[in-house]
Scaffold this active site. Sequence first.
Site, mmCIF file in Angstrom:
data_model
loop_
_atom_site.group_PDB
_atom_site.id
_atom_site.type_symbol
_atom_site.label_atom_id
_atom_site.label_comp_id
_atom_site.label_asym_id
_atom_site.label_seq_id
_atom_site.Cartn_x
_atom_site.Cartn_y
_atom_site.Cartn_z
ATOM 1 C CB SER A 77 7.024 1.252 -10.759
ATOM 2 O OG SER A 77 8.060 0.995 -9.817
ATOM 3 C CE LYS A 132 3.990 1.983 -8.695
ATOM 4 N NZ LYS A 132 4.125 2.179 -7.237
ATOM 5 C CG HIS A 165 5.923 -2.515 -8.135
ATOM 6 N ND1 HIS A 165 6.205 -1.421 -7.343
ATOM 7 C CD2 HIS A 165 7.044 -2.751 -8.861
ATOM 8 C CE1 HIS A 165 7.467 -1.019 -7.561
ATOM 9 N NE2 HIS A 165 7.978 -1.803 -8.470
ATOM 10 C CG ASN A 166 4.124 0.441 -4.497
ATOM 11 O OD1 ASN A 166 4.495 0.254 -5.662
ATOM 12 N ND2 ASN A 166 4.086 1.634 -3.951
ATOM 13 C CD GLU A 194 8.531 0.071 -3.450
ATOM 14 O OE1 GLU A 194 8.320 0.185 -4.676
ATOM 15 O OE2 GLU A 194 8.238 0.954 -2.623
#
Length: 463
Positions: free
Chosen positions: A133, A188, A191-192, A195
Amino acid sequence: MRQSQFGVIGLGVMGRNIALNIADQGISLSTYNRAIGAEKELLRQFENLVEENHDISIYDDLPQFIASLERPRKTLIMIKAGSVVDDVLHTLIPLLDQGDIVIDGGNSHYKDTLRRQEQLKAQELHFIGSGISGGELGARRGPSIMPSGHLEAYQEVSAVLESIAAKDAQGQACCTYIGKGGSGHFVKMIHNGIEYAEMQLLAEVYDLLKPRLEHEAIIDFLKTCRDSQQGSYLLDITIDILAKKEDDGYLLDKILDRAGNKGTGSWGSKAAFDYGTANTMMASAVFCRYMSSYKDQRVQLSRYREESNYTIDIDLKSLQEAYAFARLINHHQGFDLIQTASEHYGWDINLSEVSRIWTNGCIIRSELMTTCIELFKTQNTMLDNGQIIQQLKQNLSSVKRILKHVIDLGISAPCFQTAYEYWVSMTRANLPANMIQAQRDYFGAHTYERTDQARGTFFHTAW
Ligand code: 6PG
């Protein structure tokens, strides 16, 4: 022939920047990209980026690229997620030897990574799935790296990955072994999801303020948030975006309100459905992007809009507190899903370490993330932390105030709304789900538990 220590396949935006970052560390590197059609240009562009001190060999022939790597070969694949990765593996695997290591640094789905790990294991090869990232700048100067898979294989490549990663406040690499299997790509993906909701919250703040404040005043408000421990990369870029002028106006005012997405936010929301966690904020943020895609229909239907003549000066202190509240719920929901999946798969993910590698290099880096490092050393949910609970309780009245404005203004703030609803539902000992159970039993004899009987004992009524 001199053999390179490491290899990178895929010289697109992320691949070429990761490759230059690796070469910056003094690591001898072989790089490969097909020289077919427009991809020839990628090779030419990359050649122009290679610096004097870089020890980089560039190939457009895969067997020659493989032959140039020292054993066990360590190859990082930086290409678009999906079947393309399988196509590359199909041509790559026959060229590899026992013990070689392949790392997928794209935004692959964690279930694809699990499948590929089994596929390569059958050939006595190692496959590491790694979230990376930080976008283009992160790749070039220091991303946050989330690798997972066979631990011994990771230990063979950890020195390279840690050398290119961003560094935390203590100078430690924002790269850590996440766990077995596809846990790296799972983390990940979450994470997105976090986000998406962080971006949507900032869009909703902008939506609330833009009719009443000039860009400079909105920027001042966001700087106030930054000065009140709400600092983050996404807040910083939002300030830059609001300040960006073009000709006689602001660029932002000329950008079409239709949001795209590459799928990671919806994958995270699907994972919530798979594991039964209420990730209402990331799902809401995904739906907000889908709502924006109905642009033409929205223009058509706007003739039915009930214009509000409600005029108020948004209480900026309440908005700042509502923003802080919603961010806490967003981060809690994200980490809760990681913890749930970790228990489901036996990945034993260390949430404190995940927070630590998310304090720099990645898109959701923030001051709040630094707080999470210590919190997750002793707890595995943010809602067990007294300080977090205190902040949520003291900011709740501000959230209500802002949501009342949203309704009176006739606009929508889905992520603020769902953050509020999540907290209210989570703090109600009794919800109307007894009615759901009665309805299910009435039409489907699906049975129900009773409040006056032990849990796990089910009953049916002939309604
Ligand atoms: C990152 C980003 C990145 C993301 C793109 C596009 O961590 O560097 O999250 O991986 O995929 O920014 O994301 P969407 O197109 O889904 O918004």
